[in-house]
Structure formats: C-alpha cells, structure tokens
Design a protein around this motif. Structure first.
Motif, short mmCIF file in Angstrom:
data_model
loop_
_atom_site.label_atom_id
_atom_site.label_comp_id
_atom_site.label_asym_id
_atom_site.label_seq_id
_atom_site.Cartn_x
_atom_site.Cartn_y
_atom_site.Cartn_z
N ASP A 1 17.34 52.39 76.63
CA ASP A 1 18.53 51.55 76.45
C ASP A 1 19.54 51.78 77.56
N TYR B 1 23.71 40.31 78.61
CA TYR B 1 22.95 41.44 78.07
C TYR B 1 23.90 42.62 77.82
N LYS C 1 25.99 41.80 74.87
CA LYS C 1 25.18 41.84 73.65
C LYS C 1 25.05 43.29 73.15
N GLN C 2 24.94 44.25 74.09
CA GLN C 2 24.89 45.65 73.69
C GLN C 2 26.21 46.10 73.06
N ARG C 3 27.26 45.41 73.50
CA ARG C 3 28.58 45.76 72.96
C ARG C 3 28.76 45.20 71.55
N PHE C 4 28.37 43.94 71.36
CA PHE C 4 28.58 43.29 70.06
C PHE C 4 27.38 43.43 69.12
N LYS C 5 26.32 44.07 69.61
CA LYS C 5 25.10 44.25 68.80
C LYS C 5 24.57 42.89 68.34
N ASP C 6 24.43 42.73 67.01
CA ASP C 6 23.83 41.49 66.48
C ASP C 6 24.84 40.36 66.35
N ARG C 7 26.08 40.56 66.75
CA ARG C 7 27.09 39.49 66.63
C ARG C 7 27.03 38.47 67.75
N HIS D 1 24.57 36.06 70.33
CA HIS D 1 23.28 35.48 70.73
C HIS D 1 23.56 34.40 71.77
N HIS E 1 28.71 35.89 63.29
CA HIS E 1 27.74 35.87 64.38
C HIS E 1 28.19 34.86 65.44
#
Length: 605
Positions: free
Chosen positions: A422, A459, A462-468, A470, A507
């Motif tokens: 990661d 990308y 996205k690592q910052r917000f995780k699944d929030r 797309h 999301h």
C-alpha cells in the motif's frame, strides 16, 4: 572539389542582375506599346471598312427599294387601269388586249429593270389566254392551270392583295421561252368596284440585271448577298449561293435573330467583316462581307516599322542599362572589398563615398558600423560570460526535481522490499503525480498523460477517503493522442473532491466523460457532492461568460481554479470555446467545456 563547386554556384554580380531586370522591362514596354499601336491601327482600319461596307449595303438596298416601290406602283396602276379591268371582265376581246398592250408598252419603255408582265384572270368562266408582255413586245406565258399548281399562286392568294416576292430559276419560270432567273412580284388584282379578286399580275425582273447594277459599286474583295424575309438568298455576287438558305453561310450564327433585328448594322465574326442592312418595304436583307485577313495585309508596313523600332530601342536600352549599372555597382564593389578585410579582423577599414545620395549614406553608415562593432566586442564577450553562468544555474536547478523523483522511487522500492504494498503504491502515485505535473517543462502533454495524472491524484484521494470515493473515466481511444494544455483536468477534479465530495458524509462519485468529433473536444466532470448555492452558481457562470476572474476573497477562492482554466483555454484556443457549470444543492455539480482542437491536438486561436 569544394572550391570548384563554389565557382559554379557563384551568384550573379549586381551589375548583371540590374542588366537582366531592366533590359527585359524596356523590351516588354516597347513590345506592349508597339502591339497596342498595331492593335489600334488594325481596329481603326476594320471599323472604317465596316462602315464603308454598311454604306454599300445601304446604297444597294436603296436601289432595290426603288425598284420594288416602282413595281408596287406599277401593280397599283394595273388595278386602277380601265383597260386592265375590261380585260379581266371580257373574254378574248382583241381590242381590249390591244389597248392594254399599247398602254403598258409605253410604261415599260421607261422601266429598264422590269422585263416582263403577265396578267392571269381568276374567273373560271373566262378561258382567254394569259396576257403577257416584255420589252421586246408580246410574249407568252404558261397556261393558268400550270401556274395554279405552283406554290407562288397559293402564296399570292393568301396575301390577299399584298405583294409577294419570289425567286424563279430558269427551269421553273412562268415566262415561256425566257430561261433567265427572275425575281418576281406577284399580286392579286381586284375588281375596282367590288374589290373581289379578279386576276393575278406577275412582274418579272432579271436577276442578272440587278446583280450588274450593285456589282458596279462592289470591290473585288467584297461579297454581297440579297436575302428575302424567309432567309432565301435571292441574289449574290457569288452565284453559287443563289437560291440557298442564309443559314448555310459560314459567317452567320443565329440568323433568326438577324431577321428580327432591323437596327443591327454589323455582325460579330472573328474571320469576316459582315455589314447588314434591312428594308422595311420588302423585308429583304443585304449583307456585305469581306475577309479580315485581306485587310490586315495593309498593316504589314506598320508591323515591320514597329519591329524595327523595338529592336533599336532594345539595343539603346542595353547600352543605357550597362552604363547605369556600372555607376551603381562600382561603389558597391569598393564597399565589398572593405567588408572582406573587416571580416579578417581589420577594424581600421573606412570607405570614402562622395555625395549625399543613398550610396553616400551607405558608406557613412558602414564607417559608423565598423566603429560600433569594435566597441561592441567587449560587451558581447561580457554577455557570453553571463549567459554561461545562467546556463550553469539552470542545470543546477534541474537537479532538484530529479533528486525528488529518485528519492521517491527509492522509498517505493524499499516499501516493496518490506512487503508494504500500500505504501509503495502511494509513493508511486505521488511520484507519478509530480513527474506528470512537471512534464519536463512542457506546456502541452497528451490527453493520455493528463488522464494518467488525474488517476494518480484520485488514487491518492481514494486512499484518504477509503470507500467514500469512487470514480470513472470514459474516453474514446482516438482522443488519447491529442495534445492538451498541462493540468487541464486536475484543477477541476481537485475542485470536485475538496468542495463537492469532502463535505459529503455519504459515498462520493466522480465521472469524467470525454468526446472528440469534428475537431472539437468536449469534456464533462460530474460529481454527486454537496453542490453550489444558486446565487453563487450564477456569479460563477457570469464571471466565466465575461472572461473575468472572480474576486479572490475567502468565499470565492474555492472557485478561482475554474476561471483560471477558462482563461488558459481562451489564450490558447481563442474565444470560440464553451465553458459552463450546472449544479443543484445536495445533488452534485457538472462542469462542461468544449473547444476546437486540430488532429495534432495543438491549435492556437
């Protein structure tokens, strides 16, 4: 080898250039003047001949009109003559025939053009022979039955008392024993009391006699044609054309238009001079024709003199050009020799040109230039030193981004070695983001590189917000190679993440859609974030339409990137671009832009 090549390809001296430019100019000028003079002279001759031909045609037609009017008057006399009326009312009365013969003989003696007169009766009960007379006395004519079968008879009855003109050749004549071609006037003679048709009179004119009259005034080079209202050639200087149709003549196009244009005096033809005159009395046309080539032979002397003058003027122009070019090029040769010594490092060179003309000023400017060059040598040397120092500093500045790339790559490799996948991907995306953002100093990158940059950016986010968070990117393959301004999409994506997705507790979704057609690139960036207030949205769109920045206060700084992108597009592609924002509070925002772009991708407005 190189020296011989230089000699072969050596440019012409200035003297020869002046000579090769000015001398042909004189030659062309003289040629145009001579050619124009010859053209004016030939045009004048052709116009004079055309006018003379028209006068000839008018004179000939006046003669025909005189004869025709006399014939019409003669036919009217027959209508009014008591002897004629008696002859048509009685049958074979010798006394009446004798009286009519006596009266007509006297009249025909005074009319040299009229050769024959025939009078037929239309009364079926009157079986007398047709009355015929000519200059020699009593003549004979074909019987009425044969005449009644001719087309001239039908035309005469249809005319109902109006004169009908016709051409009768030897084999179709109504005058027995007379084998000469005749122009005939045929007319119905009516009863003087009841005006009923009683007979037909035919007046014959020998075509050869008429031709002799107009040929006295026609030159040997002229041709003349007498044509009736139906296009039949009644008489011609060349008898081969007689009784043919005028449409067969080689110098007439559109003869139908000629028949209905009485005011037409000349017919345009490249090979012939054709003059025309028409008669209101008979409807006849007279054409006088002559070949232009026969007339232009008279201009050969002018042509010869023109050529001799051109040659003499050309020789004089060569001498004058050579002398004038020498006066110009000799000082230039002196200047050239001094310049060659200057090139070898002799800064003491000077030229002494007398006069205040352009050459004198050139010499003065050259002397000042030599002095100035010597003064500038030190300045140029100093500037070169400064330039080398600047280049050294530039190379030193390039070390820092490369050091950053190498450091990040080392961290990425170390993370991979320790199984921290990661962290490795995060470091790789950050390195890729820096590398694409800098792009080695390029202002334009491919659309594929720009999309790779925003993928790296998204990308990391996205690592910052995780699944929030797309995202989706839709782009046609043919658009990937297009060149676009660097950081065209990244500010819009960053705006969507920070101001649209980050305040959202649900999301988040970002979609990038790109279309390319008809050399236009359309880009849409859509998010489902918190949206923009309508009043604020109106202010942003108004600022975008007016090509002006919003005030960078605390409230509008978040949207400054939008106007910045818009102004960059205007500078690069011109004002022919579309940039618009649509947003609904609580539902999201759509940023769309369209601008022209060439197949290579870079197109400046």
């Amino acid at each position: 080898m190189s020296q011989s090549k230089i000699k072969i390809n050596r440019p012409y001296p200035m003297r020869w250039k002046l000579f090769l430019w000015i001398a042909p100019f004189f030659l062309v000028t003289i040629a145009i003047t001579g050619g124009f003079s010859y053209y004016i002279a030939s045009k004048l001759v052709l116009n004079n001949v055309g006018q003379a031909q028209y006068n000839l045609a008018k004179t000939s037609l006046d003669q025909f009109d005189y004869i025709a009017q006399d014939a019409i008057d003669f036919s009217n006399y027959l209508f009014l003559s008591m002897h004629t009326q008696q002859l048509l009312a009685t049958e074979n009365d010798p006394v009446v025939r004798k009286d009519l013969f006596s009266s007509l003989s006297t009249l025909m003696v005074t009319r040299h053009s009229m050769q024959s007169v025939i009078l037929y009766t239309l009364d079926p009960n009157n079986h007398q022979q047709p009355f015929a007379i000519n200059h020699a006395g009593i003549a004979s004519a074909i019987p009425f039955e044969r005449f009644a079968s001719s087309s001239l008879y039908q035309q005469t009855l249809k005319a109902d008392g109006k004169p009908v003109w016709a051409l009768m050749r030897a084999h179709e004549t109504v005058f027995d024993g007379d084998r000469q071609t005749k122009i005939v006037l045929s007319k119905v003679v009516k009863d003087s009391s009841t005006l009923d048709p009683k007979g037909i009179v035919l007046l014959g004119f020998n075509e050869s006699k008429l031709r002799e009259q107009y040929m006295k005034t026609v030159g040997k080079d002229n041709q003349i044609y007498v044509i009736d209202q139906n296009g039949l050639i009644l008489s011609a200087s060349n008898q081969e054309w007689q009784h043919k149709n005028a449409t067969e003549l080689p110098f007439i196009d559109g003869y139908e238009a000629l028949l209905h244009n009485e005011k037409l005096t000349h017919i345009d033809n490249k090979q012939w001079i054709v003059s025309h005159s028409s008669s209101n009395l008979t409807g006849w046309h007279v054409l006088v024709v002559q070949e232009k080539q026969q007339l232009l032979t008279e201009l050969k002397q002018i042509q010869t003199i023109t050529i001799l003058i051109m040659v003499a003027c050309f020789v004089v122009s060569l001498i004058i050009t050579w002398i004038a070019s020498s006066l110009i090029t000799n000082p230039l040769k002196k200047l050239l020799r001094s310049m060659r010594r200057l090139q070898n490092g002799d800064f003491s060179q000077r030229v002494d040109f007398s006069g205040q003309d352009e050459i004198g000023r050139l010499g003065e400017g050259y002397n000042n230039m030599v002095i100035r060059i010597k003064d500038l040598i030190d300045e140029v040397y100093a500037m070169q030193l400064k330039q080398r120092n600047a280049e050294l500093k530039t190379l030193q500045a390039q070390i820092h981004p490369h050091f950053l790339y190498n450091t990040l790559d080392m961290i990425c490799w170390t993370a991979q070695q320790r199984g921290q996948k990661d962290i490795s991907e995060l470091v790789y995306s950050l390195s890729n983001l820096f590398r694409l953002s800098l792009s080695e100093g390029r202002d334009f990158i491919t659309l594929e590189e720009e999309l790779e940059l925003i993928r790296s950016y998204l990308y990391l986010q996205k690592q910052r917000f995780k699944d929030r968070l797309h995202f989706e990117i839709h782009v046609p393959d043919e658009a990937l190679a297009l060149h676009v301004p660097k950081l065209l999409l990244q500010p819009l994506i960053e705006n969507a993440v920070i101001h649209g997705i980050e305040p959202l507790h649900e999301h988040g979704f970002i979609q990038v859609t790109i279309q390319y057609s008809a050399q236009q690139l359309s880009i849409e960036v859509m998010d489902n974030g918190v949206g923009i207030q309508q009043e604020r949205l109106h202010q942003i769109n108004q600022a975008l339409r007016q090509h002006s920045n919003l005030h960078r206060d605390q409230q509008s700084s978040a949207y400054f990137a939008l106007t910045n992108v818009k102004e960059r597009l205007i500078i690069i592609y011109g004002s022919d671009i579309l940039f618009h924002i649509t947003s609904t509070e609580g539902k999201g925002t759509l940023v769309s832009m369209t601008f022209p772009i060439s197949e290579g991708g870079i197109q400046y407005g």
